[in-house]
Design a protein around this motif. Sequence first.
Motif, PDB file in Angstrom:
ATOM      1  N   ALA A 119       7.183  -8.054 -16.036  1.00  0.00           N
ATOM      2  CA  ALA A 119       7.315  -7.108 -17.151  1.00  0.00           C
ATOM      3  C   ALA A 119       6.003  -6.895 -17.900  1.00  0.00           C
ATOM      4  CB  ALA A 119       8.397  -7.594 -18.116  1.00  0.00           C
ATOM      5  N   GLU A 120       5.203  -7.955 -18.040  1.00  0.00           N
ATOM      6  CA  GLU A 120       3.990  -7.882 -18.851  1.00  0.00           C
ATOM      7  C   GLU A 120       2.879  -7.048 -18.216  1.00  0.00           C
ATOM      8  OE1 GLU A 120       5.799 -10.550 -18.307  1.00  0.00           O
ATOM      9  OE2 GLU A 120       6.399 -11.229 -20.308  1.00  0.00           O
ATOM     10  N   CYS A 121       3.022  -6.691 -16.950  1.00  0.00           N
ATOM     11  CA  CYS A 121       1.952  -5.945 -16.279  1.00  0.00           C
ATOM     12  C   CYS A 121       2.006  -4.451 -16.620  1.00  0.00           C
ATOM     13  CB  CYS A 121       2.029  -6.168 -14.773  1.00  0.00           C
ATOM     14  SG  CYS A 121       1.423  -7.818 -14.310  1.00  0.00           S
ATOM     15  N   HIS A 122       0.873  -3.782 -16.481  1.00  0.00           N
ATOM     16  CA  HIS A 122       0.753  -2.367 -16.825  1.00  0.00           C
ATOM     17  C   HIS A 122       1.514  -1.489 -15.837  1.00  0.00           C
ATOM     18  CE1 HIS A 122      -1.273   1.103 -18.671  1.00  0.00           C
ATOM     19  NE2 HIS A 122      -1.359   1.599 -17.457  1.00  0.00           N
ATOM     20  N   ALA A 123       1.603  -1.921 -14.584  1.00  0.00           N
ATOM     21  CA  ALA A 123       2.276  -1.135 -13.548  1.00  0.00           C
ATOM     22  C   ALA A 123       2.904  -2.078 -12.544  1.00  0.00           C
ATOM     23  CB  ALA A 123       1.275  -0.211 -12.849  1.00  0.00           C
ATOM     24  N   ASN A 124       3.978  -1.600 -11.911  1.00  0.00           N
ATOM     25  CA  ASN A 124       4.664  -2.387 -10.884  1.00  0.00           C
ATOM     26  C   ASN A 124       4.945  -1.465  -9.691  1.00  0.00           C
ATOM     27  OD1 ASN A 124       6.376  -2.845 -13.735  1.00  0.00           O
ATOM     28  ND2 ASN A 124       5.406  -4.694 -12.945  1.00  0.00           N
ATOM     29  N   PHE A 125       4.561  -1.921  -8.530  1.00  0.00           N
ATOM     30  CA  PHE A 125       4.760  -1.128  -7.314  1.00  0.00           C
ATOM     31  C   PHE A 125       5.675  -1.908  -6.370  1.00  0.00           C
ATOM     32  CE2 PHE A 125       0.303  -0.106  -8.736  1.00  0.00           C
ATOM     33  CZ  PHE A 125       0.652   1.069  -9.375  1.00  0.00           C
ATOM     34  N   GLU A 126       6.878  -1.410  -6.168  1.00  0.00           N
ATOM     35  CA  GLU A 126       7.834  -2.078  -5.284  1.00  0.00           C
ATOM     36  C   GLU A 126       7.489  -1.748  -3.843  1.00  0.00           C
ATOM     37  OE1 GLU A 126      11.927  -1.433  -6.361  1.00  0.00           O
ATOM     38  OE2 GLU A 126      11.461  -1.246  -8.493  1.00  0.00           O
ATOM     39  N   CYS A 127       7.398  -2.768  -3.005  1.00  0.00           N
ATOM     40  CA  CYS A 127       6.883  -2.603  -1.645  1.00  0.00           C
ATOM     41  C   CYS A 127       7.820  -3.160  -0.584  1.00  0.00           C
ATOM     42  CB  CYS A 127       5.560  -3.362  -1.492  1.00  0.00           C
ATOM     43  SG  CYS A 127       4.228  -2.750  -2.511  1.00  0.00           S
ATOM     44  N   CYS A 128       7.938  -2.416   0.521  1.00  0.00           N
ATOM     45  CA  CYS A 128       8.625  -2.904   1.716  1.00  0.00           C
ATOM     46  C   CYS A 128       7.604  -3.019   2.838  1.00  0.00           C
ATOM     47  CB  CYS A 128       9.726  -1.934   2.136  1.00  0.00           C
ATOM     48  SG  CYS A 128      11.081  -1.841   0.961  1.00  0.00           S
ATOM     49  N   LEU A 129       7.729  -4.078   3.626  1.00  0.00           N
ATOM     50  CA  LEU A 129       6.805  -4.267   4.740  1.00  0.00           C
ATOM     51  C   LEU A 129       6.985  -3.120   5.738  1.00  0.00           C
ATOM     52  CD1 LEU A 129       4.691  -6.088   6.050  1.00  0.00           C
ATOM     53  CD2 LEU A 129       6.543  -7.414   7.074  1.00  0.00           C
ATOM     54  N   ALA A 130       5.904  -2.413   6.012  1.00  0.00           N
ATOM     55  CA  ALA A 130       5.985  -1.239   6.902  1.00  0.00           C
ATOM     56  C   ALA A 130       5.478  -1.559   8.302  1.00  0.00           C
ATOM     57  CB  ALA A 130       5.172  -0.079   6.321  1.00  0.00           C
ATOM     58  N   ASP A 131       4.537  -2.490   8.403  1.00  0.00           N
ATOM     59  CA  ASP A 131       3.936  -2.786   9.705  1.00  0.00           C
ATOM     60  C   ASP A 131       3.335  -4.191   9.663  1.00  0.00           C
ATOM     61  OD1 ASP A 131       2.450  -2.816  12.103  1.00  0.00           O
ATOM     62  OD2 ASP A 131       2.022  -0.666  11.961  1.00  0.00           O
ATOM     63  N   ASP A 132       3.790  -5.040  10.573  1.00  0.00           N
ATOM     64  CA  ASP A 132       3.261  -6.412  10.611  1.00  0.00           C
ATOM     65  C   ASP A 132       2.413  -6.651  11.858  1.00  0.00           C
ATOM     66  OD1 ASP A 132       5.168  -6.495  12.581  1.00  0.00           O
ATOM     67  OD2 ASP A 132       6.383  -8.070  11.664  1.00  0.00           O
ATOM     68  N   ALA A 133       1.917  -5.562  12.455  1.00  0.00           N
ATOM     69  CA  ALA A 133       1.185  -5.683  13.725  1.00  0.00           C
ATOM     70  C   ALA A 133      -0.044  -6.589  13.612  1.00  0.00           C
ATOM     71  CB  ALA A 133       0.761  -4.303  14.226  1.00  0.00           C
ATOM     72  N   LEU A 134      -0.679  -6.628  12.447  1.00  0.00           N
ATOM     73  CA  LEU A 134      -1.899  -7.435  12.300  1.00  0.00           C
ATOM     74  C   LEU A 134      -1.688  -8.701  11.463  1.00  0.00           C
ATOM     75  CD1 LEU A 134      -4.844  -4.863  11.933  1.00  0.00           C
ATOM     76  CD2 LEU A 134      -3.803  -5.825  13.986  1.00  0.00           C
ATOM     77  N   VAL A 135      -0.438  -9.076  11.245  1.00  0.00           N
ATOM     78  CA  VAL A 135      -0.187 -10.283  10.441  1.00  0.00           C
ATOM     79  C   VAL A 135      -0.614 -11.537  11.196  1.00  0.00           C
ATOM     80  CG1 VAL A 135       1.590 -11.745   9.389  1.00  0.00           C
ATOM     81  CG2 VAL A 135       1.623  -9.264   9.018  1.00  0.00           C
ATOM     82  N   ASP A 136      -0.230 -11.655  12.457  1.00  0.00           N
ATOM     83  CA  ASP A 136      -0.573 -12.876  13.180  1.00  0.00           C
ATOM     84  C   ASP A 136      -2.084 -13.035  13.345  1.00  0.00           C
ATOM     85  OD1 ASP A 136       2.023 -13.696  13.406  1.00  0.00           O
ATOM     86  OD2 ASP A 136       2.339 -12.810  15.385  1.00  0.00           O
ATOM     87  N   LYS A 137      -2.766 -11.932  13.605  1.00  0.00           N
ATOM     88  CA  LYS A 137      -4.200 -12.029  13.895  1.00  0.00           C
ATOM     89  C   LYS A 137      -5.061 -12.134  12.634  1.00  0.00           C
ATOM     90  CE  LYS A 137      -7.649 -10.103  17.045  1.00  0.00           C
ATOM     91  NZ  LYS A 137      -7.948  -9.034  17.998  1.00  0.00           N
ATOM     92  N   TYR A 138      -4.687 -11.379  11.570  1.00  0.00           N
ATOM     93  CA  TYR A 138      -5.562 -11.299  10.390  1.00  0.00           C
ATOM     94  C   TYR A 138      -4.851 -11.608   9.073  1.00  0.00           C
ATOM     95  CZ  TYR A 138      -8.686  -8.608  13.487  1.00  0.00           C
ATOM     96  OH  TYR A 138      -9.501  -8.194  14.515  1.00  0.00           O
ATOM     97  N   ASN A 139      -3.571 -11.952   9.092  1.00  0.00           N
ATOM     98  CA  ASN A 139      -2.798 -12.074   7.837  1.00  0.00           C
ATOM     99  C   ASN A 139      -2.794 -10.742   7.076  1.00  0.00           C
ATOM    100  OD1 ASN A 139      -2.211 -14.851   8.155  1.00  0.00           O
ATOM    101  ND2 ASN A 139      -4.204 -15.406   7.297  1.00  0.00           N
ATOM    102  N   PHE A 140      -2.851  -9.636   7.827  1.00  0.00           N
ATOM    103  CA  PHE A 140      -2.939  -8.310   7.211  1.00  0.00           C
ATOM    104  C   PHE A 140      -1.568  -7.644   7.225  1.00  0.00           C
ATOM    105  CE2 PHE A 140      -4.101  -3.709   7.325  1.00  0.00           C
ATOM    106  CZ  PHE A 140      -4.829  -3.654   6.137  1.00  0.00           C
ATOM    107  N   PHE A 141      -1.026  -7.397   6.038  1.00  0.00           N
ATOM    108  CA  PHE A 141       0.284  -6.787   5.867  1.00  0.00           C
ATOM    109  C   PHE A 141       0.111  -5.325   5.453  1.00  0.00           C
ATOM    110  CE2 PHE A 141       3.218 -10.519   5.567  1.00  0.00           C
ATOM    111  CZ  PHE A 141       2.279 -11.535   5.579  1.00  0.00           C
TER     112      PHE A 141
END
Lengths: 188, 188
Positions: A119-141
Amino acid sequence: MTKVPRKADFPVFRIRRYLEPGPIVLVSSAHGDKRNIMTMGWHTVMEFTPSLVGCIIAGSNYSFELIRKSRECVINLPTTDLTDIVVGVGNTTGADIDKFARFALTPQPAARVKAPLIAECHANFECCLADDALVDKYNFFIFEVVKAHVAPSPKHPETLHYTGDGVFVVSGKAISRRRMFRPELLDP
Amino acid sequence: MTKVPRKADFPVFRIRRYLEPGPIVLVSSAHGDKRNIMTMGWHTVMEFTPSLVGCIIAGSNYSFELIRKSRECVINLPTTDLTDIVVGVGNTTGADIDKFARFALTPQPAARVKAPLIAECHANFECCLADDALVDKYNFFIFEVVKAHVAPSPKHPETLHYTGDGVFVVSGKAISRRRMFRPELLDP
């Protein structure tokens, strides 16, 4: 007691206004009966529509499994009045403490995901994982922002930008060069 | 006439100091007898070692093919004294003009790549394409920074951070919270 700004719905294709400048953000997540908050400085906008944000979440973070399993998170934008809380969140682990309780941050229900808004933050962006292709290799979500809540004022809040080594630079002073831009590069 | 800062070698695993805060950068590239400069705001640090940076380069940019074919570029960090040049570079296309000539920017030979450094920028990061797995789907390039040149002073230069719609926010004022950090999170 930290101020809780009132927020309004904000078009998800315009979130670059807040994320492209590269602020440190707080990522909140939940899975089962666990919840957590982490700091994140390695992120980038990737597309307007769908509204995509790519980011690195290292496997050593307690949040990593919560986010990978729930496939959701909230990206929250803190301003400089939350500096010491941001540092506290980044220097503790959710394996030991509940960070909402420790740092007196208020979890608010999100509209589209189970992870709580901060609540205390200026903005909130609700996110759903769209692509995990690079998670295993780079931890990139790659997340899709499915809902955005933003405090309408100030339009350009004072934000923290991490440089490493315990030092942030602060941004907020806005300078416009709209008159020098091609019309098709400005907001419709 | 724009000032040309003197630069020194800088460790590539420390470039997060300049890129993690999220500044707009100028990307220079060359292929065959063509060269170009583009502005880029959608980028993120991805790893310390190897020193990886991920970024979006849209296919509509004249630079896209130069970079995809040469598999190289230089990421240059402009400071606020270059604001009007940054806007000019972002509002013109290399298909029509040579941007080095138009904006009186000085191309300097790089050490490890054929793309030229921009002498007037505060820092220059020579990059080789490390992974193109997400280029076709997202225009997302992962580069390895193979050589870095940085002006030693100021340590935290005043940089431009793009918000869209012709407006930048400026950062530069540094605030330290080193005393609140766990030692393993600080620079060795």
